[in-house]
Design an enzyme around this catalytic site. Structure first.
Site: not given
Length: 141
Positions: A9, A15, A114
């Site tokens: 990420c 994440r 996100d």
């Protein structure tokens, strides 16, 4: 075939640590790691990622953020990213990686947004997407 999997990420604190942990737990015979395109190097996982993971029986307390590099890209058989733009960023670093870089949410046909600096509900939603996506990857790996 895919024995070494890298989950990516941006910061490697929200994440990808969750994505890494879910695959690592389900696929103990595979080497699963994570990194960030703009990693908050040496930082622990975000407190909301830790909390949501704990609620679901997973421990991120030992996670340390790492910056992706070309060696990591070369060393892994499969690179799973959260957003389509991450594929472009990895391809820019290592053009040959294009064929082994895919969305973590590929089987759901979804990007995973996100949740950084958002509410716990945003993290819960992201956890659910990552969990569903991981289950689809596990069936195929």
């Amino acid at each position: 075939m895919f024995n070494k999997i890298l989950v990516v990420c941006i910061g490697n604190i929200c994440r990808s640590p969750i994505g890494e942990e879910l695959l690592k737990q389900a696929l103990p015979n595979k080497q699963v790691t994570s990194a960030g395109l703009g990693a908050l190097v040496d930082k622990p996982a975000d407190s909301n990622s830790i909390a949501v993971s704990e609620q679901n029986g997973h421990d991120l307390s030992n996670h340390i953020a790492r910056q992706i590099n070309t060696k990591m890209i070369a060393d892994n058989d499969l690179i799973l990213v959260m957003e389509k733009g991450h594929i472009d960023a990895i391809t820019k670093l290592a053009p040959a990686a294009r064929g082994k870089t895919m969305l973590y949410g590929h089987w759901l046909k979804k990007e995973i947004p996100d949740p950084y600096k958002q509410s716990i509900e945003a993290f819960e939603h992201v956890y659910e997407l990552i969990d569903k996506s991981a289950k689809e990857w596990i069936k195929r790996l």
